[in-house]
Write a protein that holds these residues in place. Structure first.
Motif, PDB file in Angstrom:
ATOM      1  N   ARG A 121     -16.275  -9.573 -16.469  1.00 38.77           N
ATOM      2  CA  ARG A 121     -16.196 -10.509 -15.329  1.00 38.77           C
ATOM      3  C   ARG A 121     -16.393  -9.756 -14.019  1.00 38.77           C
ATOM      4  NH1 ARG A 121     -11.556 -13.290 -17.767  1.00 38.77           N
ATOM      5  NH2 ARG A 121     -10.250 -12.086 -16.351  1.00 38.77           N
ATOM      6  N   GLY A 122     -15.857  -8.545 -13.947  1.00 45.52           N
ATOM      7  CA  GLY A 122     -16.007  -7.743 -12.737  1.00 45.52           C
ATOM      8  C   GLY A 122     -17.470  -7.436 -12.454  1.00 45.52           C
ATOM      9  N   ARG A 123     -18.211  -7.091 -13.506  1.00 50.97           N
ATOM     10  CA  ARG A 123     -19.635  -6.799 -13.315  1.00 50.97           C
ATOM     11  C   ARG A 123     -20.375  -8.036 -12.789  1.00 50.97           C
ATOM     12  NH1 ARG A 123     -24.898  -6.289 -14.904  1.00 50.97           N
ATOM     13  NH2 ARG A 123     -25.685  -4.140 -15.096  1.00 50.97           N
ATOM     14  N   ALA A 130      -7.141 -12.185  -8.891  1.00 53.70           N
ATOM     15  CA  ALA A 130      -7.635 -11.923 -10.251  1.00 53.70           C
ATOM     16  C   ALA A 130      -9.062 -11.365 -10.196  1.00 53.70           C
ATOM     17  CB  ALA A 130      -7.595 -13.207 -11.076  1.00 53.70           C
ATOM     18  N   GLU A 131      -9.881 -11.924  -9.300  1.00 52.23           N
ATOM     19  CA  GLU A 131     -11.259 -11.425  -9.173  1.00 52.23           C
ATOM     20  C   GLU A 131     -11.284  -9.975  -8.685  1.00 52.23           C
ATOM     21  OE1 GLU A 131     -13.425 -15.730  -8.228  1.00 52.23           O
ATOM     22  OE2 GLU A 131     -12.595 -14.535  -6.589  1.00 52.23           O
ATOM     23  N   ILE A 132     -10.371  -9.655  -7.780  1.00 51.13           N
ATOM     24  CA  ILE A 132     -10.303  -8.270  -7.295  1.00 51.13           C
ATOM     25  C   ILE A 132      -9.924  -7.329  -8.440  1.00 51.13           C
ATOM     26  CG2 ILE A 132      -8.927  -6.704  -5.841  1.00 51.13           C
ATOM     27  CD1 ILE A 132      -9.127  -8.896  -3.665  1.00 51.13           C
ATOM     28  N   GLU A 133      -9.001  -7.730  -9.261  1.00 44.79           N
ATOM     29  CA  GLU A 133      -8.636  -6.891 -10.415  1.00 44.79           C
ATOM     30  C   GLU A 133      -9.826  -6.716 -11.357  1.00 44.79           C
ATOM     31  OE1 GLU A 133      -6.051  -5.031 -10.591  1.00 44.79           O
ATOM     32  OE2 GLU A 133      -5.329  -5.870  -8.709  1.00 44.79           O
ATOM     33  N   ASP A 134     -10.620  -7.779 -11.549  1.00 45.78           N
ATOM     34  CA  ASP A 134     -11.821  -7.664 -12.396  1.00 45.78           C
ATOM     35  C   ASP A 134     -12.797  -6.642 -11.800  1.00 45.78           C
ATOM     36  OD1 ASP A 134     -10.759  -9.641 -14.015  1.00 45.78           O
ATOM     37  OD2 ASP A 134     -11.951 -11.266 -13.130  1.00 45.78           O
ATOM     38  N   VAL A 135     -13.004  -6.722 -10.479  1.00 45.66           N
ATOM     39  CA  VAL A 135     -13.938  -5.800  -9.827  1.00 45.66           C
ATOM     40  C   VAL A 135     -13.427  -4.362  -9.925  1.00 45.66           C
ATOM     41  CG1 VAL A 135     -14.959  -5.150  -7.604  1.00 45.66           C
ATOM     42  CG2 VAL A 135     -14.884  -7.566  -8.286  1.00 45.66           C
ATOM     43  N   VAL A 136     -12.132  -4.171  -9.708  1.00 45.63           N
ATOM     44  CA  VAL A 136     -11.545  -2.826  -9.818  1.00 45.63           C
ATOM     45  C   VAL A 136     -11.776  -2.283 -11.228  1.00 45.63           C
ATOM     46  CG1 VAL A 136      -9.356  -1.539  -9.883  1.00 45.63           C
ATOM     47  CG2 VAL A 136      -9.811  -3.148  -8.003  1.00 45.63           C
ATOM     48  N   ALA A 137     -11.525  -3.114 -12.221  1.00 45.79           N
ATOM     49  CA  ALA A 137     -11.685  -2.673 -13.616  1.00 45.79           C
ATOM     50  C   ALA A 137     -13.131  -2.263 -13.875  1.00 45.79           C
ATOM     51  CB  ALA A 137     -11.273  -3.797 -14.562  1.00 45.79           C
ATOM     52  N   PRO A 190       0.836  -1.202   0.000  1.00 48.67           N
ATOM     53  CA  PRO A 190       0.000   0.000   0.000  1.00 48.67           C
ATOM     54  C   PRO A 190       0.870   1.251   0.000  1.00 48.67           C
ATOM     55  CG  PRO A 190      -0.521  -1.459   1.862  1.00 48.67           C
ATOM     56  CD  PRO A 190       0.775  -1.916   1.289  1.00 48.67           C
ATOM     57  N   VAL A 191       0.410   2.256  -0.697  1.00 50.97           N
ATOM     58  CA  VAL A 191       1.048   3.570  -0.667  1.00 50.97           C
ATOM     59  C   VAL A 191      -0.041   4.562  -0.305  1.00 50.97           C
ATOM     60  CG1 VAL A 191       2.269   5.336  -1.991  1.00 50.97           C
ATOM     61  CG2 VAL A 191       2.730   2.894  -2.422  1.00 50.97           C
ATOM     62  N   GLY A 192       0.063   5.135   0.903  1.00 52.08           N
ATOM     63  CA  GLY A 192      -1.020   6.002   1.367  1.00 52.08           C
ATOM     64  C   GLY A 192      -2.304   5.191   1.466  1.00 52.08           C
ATOM     65  N   ASP A 193      -3.385   5.684   0.852  1.00 51.89           N
ATOM     66  CA  ASP A 193      -4.651   4.950   0.928  1.00 51.89           C
ATOM     67  C   ASP A 193      -4.892   4.174  -0.364  1.00 51.89           C
ATOM     68  OD1 ASP A 193      -5.320   6.919  -0.879  1.00 51.89           O
ATOM     69  OD2 ASP A 193      -7.344   7.193  -0.080  1.00 51.89           O
ATOM     70  N   ALA A 194      -3.828   3.677  -0.957  1.00 51.35           N
ATOM     71  CA  ALA A 194      -3.978   3.052  -2.272  1.00 51.35           C
ATOM     72  C   ALA A 194      -2.986   1.903  -2.458  1.00 51.35           C
ATOM     73  CB  ALA A 194      -3.752   4.100  -3.360  1.00 51.35           C
ATOM     74  N   ILE A 195      -3.299   1.014  -3.388  1.00 49.89           N
ATOM     75  CA  ILE A 195      -2.348  -0.017  -3.825  1.00 49.89           C
ATOM     76  C   ILE A 195      -2.121   0.222  -5.312  1.00 49.89           C
ATOM     77  CG2 ILE A 195      -1.894  -2.484  -4.087  1.00 49.89           C
ATOM     78  CD1 ILE A 195      -3.927  -3.023  -1.855  1.00 49.89           C
ATOM     79  N   PRO A 196      -0.983   0.840  -5.651  1.00 51.67           N
ATOM     80  CA  PRO A 196      -0.793   1.259  -7.051  1.00 51.67           C
ATOM     81  C   PRO A 196      -0.733   0.104  -8.042  1.00 51.67           C
ATOM     82  CG  PRO A 196       0.743   2.382  -5.570  1.00 51.67           C
ATOM     83  CD  PRO A 196       0.095   1.306  -4.767  1.00 51.67           C
ATOM     84  N   ASN A 197      -0.146  -1.034  -7.638  1.00 52.47           N
ATOM     85  CA  ASN A 197       0.096  -2.079  -8.635  1.00 52.47           C
ATOM     86  C   ASN A 197      -0.976  -3.160  -8.631  1.00 52.47           C
ATOM     87  OD1 ASN A 197       2.511  -0.859  -9.397  1.00 52.47           O
ATOM     88  ND2 ASN A 197       3.604  -1.871  -7.704  1.00 52.47           N
ATOM     89  N   SER A 198      -1.328  -3.613  -9.809  1.00 52.21           N
ATOM     90  CA  SER A 198      -2.255  -4.730  -9.953  1.00 52.21           C
ATOM     91  C   SER A 198      -1.741  -5.928  -9.151  1.00 52.21           C
ATOM     92  CB  SER A 198      -2.379  -5.120 -11.427  1.00 52.21           C
ATOM     93  OG  SER A 198      -2.969  -6.395 -11.537  1.00 52.21           O
ATOM     94  N   LEU A 199      -2.646  -6.611  -8.458  1.00 50.80           N
ATOM     95  CA  LEU A 199      -2.244  -7.782  -7.660  1.00 50.80           C
ATOM     96  C   LEU A 199      -1.726  -8.895  -8.561  1.00 50.80           C
ATOM     97  CD1 LEU A 199      -5.221  -8.025  -5.110  1.00 50.80           C
ATOM     98  CD2 LEU A 199      -3.022  -6.893  -4.783  1.00 50.80           C
ATOM     99  N   THR A 200      -2.182  -8.915  -9.804  1.00 52.74           N
ATOM    100  CA  THR A 200      -1.798 -10.000 -10.713  1.00 52.74           C
ATOM    101  C   THR A 200      -0.771  -9.533 -11.734  1.00 52.74           C
ATOM    102  OG1 THR A 200      -3.565  -9.396 -12.238  1.00 52.74           O
ATOM    103  CG2 THR A 200      -4.083 -11.054 -10.570  1.00 52.74           C
ATOM    104  N   GLY A 201      -0.495  -8.242 -11.751  1.00 49.86           N
ATOM    105  CA  GLY A 201       0.380  -7.703 -12.792  1.00 49.86           C
ATOM    106  C   GLY A 201      -0.372  -7.462 -14.092  1.00 49.86           C
ATOM    107  N   GLN A 202      -1.654  -7.806 -14.121  1.00 52.30           N
ATOM    108  CA  GLN A 202      -2.473  -7.668 -15.330  1.00 52.30           C
ATOM    109  C   GLN A 202      -3.663  -6.774 -15.028  1.00 52.30           C
ATOM    110  OE1 GLN A 202      -1.635  -9.353 -18.198  1.00 52.30           O
ATOM    111  NE2 GLN A 202       0.170 -10.116 -17.083  1.00 52.30           N
ATOM    112  N   PRO A 203      -4.207  -6.121 -16.054  1.00 54.54           N
ATOM    113  CA  PRO A 203      -5.474  -5.419 -15.846  1.00 54.54           C
ATOM    114  C   PRO A 203      -6.625  -6.424 -15.710  1.00 54.54           C
ATOM    115  CG  PRO A 203      -4.755  -5.232 -18.142  1.00 54.54           C
ATOM    116  CD  PRO A 203      -3.669  -5.977 -17.405  1.00 54.54           C
ATOM    117  N   GLY A 204      -7.670  -6.045 -14.977  1.00 55.83           N
ATOM    118  CA  GLY A 204      -8.822  -6.924 -14.818  1.00 55.83           C
ATOM    119  C   GLY A 204      -9.762  -6.848 -16.008  1.00 55.83           C
TER     120      GLY A 204
END
Lengths: 255, 142
Positions: free
Chosen positions: B41-43, B128-135, B23-37
Motif C-alpha cells: 500500500r505504501g508503494r 495509517a497511510e503515513i505508516e504504509d509509506v514509512v514501511a 517527537p524525540v530529537g529528529d524522529a517519531i519513535p512510535n507508529s502513529l497507529t500503533g501498527q506497522p504499515g
C-alpha cells in the motif's frame, strides 16, 4: 578547510530565495521544447492568433447601433495601442485601484459603450486582450511607475511570498528558489508573465494570467482567489514589476 | 441514543482530529497507529501523483513511472539513510527538522493559509497511510 567554510556558507543561506538577478532572468519561452517555441514564433502556427483575429474584428465593430466601436474613439490600434499593454496593471482613477488590461477593456465597454461587461475568460475578452497585447509584442515590459500603485504592489509582493494551501507553498519557493528544476518532469519557469493571454497546450485553450494564477493556487490545494479579485491584480502588478524590461511576447504559447 | 452517538462519531471523524505523537530529537519513535504499515500500500501511495505526490519532487527506483521530479533527493536508498523513526518525522512534519525545506508537512492541519474547501481540516495523508509509506520507504535500501 576552505571547502568546509564554503559549504558552511552555502548551508547558512536562507532557502527563502532572494530575487532572481536581472542577468539570470529568463522567459518561460526558454524552458519550452523547440517545437513549442516554433509554434509561438510562427504566427501561422500559433493558435492564439485565432483569438487575435477575432479581437481585431471586434475592435472595428460597433457592439450596438447606439455605441461606437473601440476604433471609433481609439482609431488604429497598431498606432494608438502601441506599448499600452506593456504597462498593465495600471492605476484606475475611477475606482482608485490597480486594474489589469482585461478590467480596463471591460470598464471601457461598460462606461463608453453601455454594454454589459464580458465574463472572465470569455472568448471576446481574451480576443481583445490578445489583440491589444500584440500591439506591445517585442517592447519591454514597463514597471509600474505611478506612486499610487505602491500599496497594491507591496501587497502583491507579500502575496508572492505567502505560503498557501494544504501543501503550504508560496510562489517564491518554486519560481525564485527552484526555477529550472523539474516538477514531475516539467521545468519550473521563473514566473515572468510576459506573454499573456497565452495559448496553453495543457488547456487546449486561451487563458488569462488570472486563470494561470488560479491554477497554481489549486495545485498547492489553496482556495483560489475569485476572478477579478484585488489580490490577483496585486499579484499581476508585482509580476509586472519583477519582469520589467523583459520582452513582451503576447500572444505566447506555453506547455 | 445509538443514532445520536453515530452522528456524533461521524462529525468527529470528518473533522479528522489528528493522532497525537511525540517527537524525540529528529524522529517519531512510535507508529502513529500503533501498527506497522503495509509495504505494498505504501508503494501505491508513493507512486500516486494525486495521493502521495512524492514523485512530483522526488525521483526513485520506479522504472514504470515517467516524469519524476528533481527538486528533492532521490528516494532510492531512503531506507539506508534514515531510520523508521526519522522517516516518520520527515513525512509527518519535515519543517520541524528544517524550517526552510519545501517538503510539505503531510500530517498537519494547523497554521495553514487559504486551504481549499476540499482539503480543509484534512492532513495530506492519514496516520495509517503515513505508516504504509514509512514501511515502504524502509525497503528502499539502494
Amino acid at each position: 578547510m576552505i571547502r568546509f567554510i564554503a559549504i558552511l556558507l552555502l548551508l547558512s543561506l536562507p532557502a527563502a530565495a532572494a530575487d532572481i538577478p536581472a542577468s539570470e532572468r529568463r522567459s518561460g519561452y526558454d524552458f519550452m521544447s523547440p517545437a513549442t517555441q516554433e509554434m509561438q514564433r510562427d504566427d501561422a502556427l500559433n493558435p492564439a492568433m485565432l483569438w487575435v483575429a477575432e479581437g481585431e474584428a471586434q475592435w472595428q465593430e460597433a457592439p450596438s447601433s447606439a455605441a461606437k466601436p473601440c476604433a471609433g474613439c481609439h482609431g488604429d490600434a497598431t498606432a494608438s495601442m502601441r506599448g499600452v499593454a506593456a504597462g498593465y496593471p495600471a492605476f484606475d482613477e475611477r475606482t482608485g485601484k490597480a486594474i489589469d488590461l482585461q478590467q480596463r477593456i471591460n470598464a471601457c465597454r461598460v462606461t463608453h459603450q453601455q454594454q454589459p461587461a464580458f465574463a472572465a475568460e470569455s472568448r471576446p475578452l481574451l480576443g481583445l486582450a490578445a489583440y491589444l497585447g500584440l500591439q506591445s509584442r517585442g517592447l519591454p515590459v514597463q514597471a509600474p511607475d505611478d506612486p499610487r500603485l505602491a500599496p497594491a504592489l507591496q501587497r502583491g509582493e507579500k502575496l508572492f511570498h505567502t505560503a498557501m494551501g494544504q501543501l503550504n507553498f508560496s510562489c517564491t519557493q518554486c519560481h525564485d528558489a527552484n526555477w529550472g528544476k523539474r516538477l514531475a518532469g516539467s521545468p519550473i519557469p521563473q514566473a515572468h508573465a510576459t506573454g499573456y493571454p497565452i495559448y496553453r497546450l495543457e488547456w487546449q485553450d486561451m487563458g488569462s494570467l488570472q486563470r494561470r494564477l488560479r491554477n497554481c493556487m489549486t495545485g498547492v490545494r489553496a482556495e483560489p482567489f475569485p476572478y477579478g479579485a484585488d489580490e490577483l491584480v496585486q499579484l499581476e502588478l508585482y509580476l509586472n514589476s519583477r519582469s520589467a524590461g523583459m520582452t513582451v511576447e503576447t500572444p505566447a504559447v506555453r506547455p | 441514543m445509538t443514532a445520536l452517538l453515530l452522528v456524533a462519531f461521524a462529525s468527529f471523524a470528518s473533522a479528522q482530529t489528528l493522532v497525537s505523537y511525540t517527537p524525540v530529537g529528529d524522529a517519531i519513535p512510535n507508529s502513529l497507529t500503533g501498527q506497522p504499515g503495509d509495504v505494498q500500500r505504501g508503494r501505491a501511495i508513493v507512486t500516486n501523483r494525486q495521493k502521495g505526490l512524492c514523485l512530483l519532487c522526488h525521483s526513485g527506483p520506479f522504472a514504470e513511472e515517467r516524469f519524476q521530479g528533481d527538486l528533492a533527493p532521490t528516494l532510492a536508498g531512503a531506507g539506508s539513510r534514515w531510520t523508521e523513526a526519522q522517516l516518520r518525522l520527515r513525512i509527518v512534519d519535515s519543517r520541524r527538522v528544517n524550517a526552510d525545506t519545501i517538503m510539505p508537512s503531510y500530517y498537519r492541519i494547523d497554521s495553514l493559509n487559504r486551504v481549499g474547501a476540499a482539503w480543509q481540516g484534512k492532513p495530506v495523508l492519514t496516520a495509517a497511510e503515513i505508516e504504509d509509506v514509512v514501511a515502504f520507504l524502509l525497503t528502499l535500501k539502494e
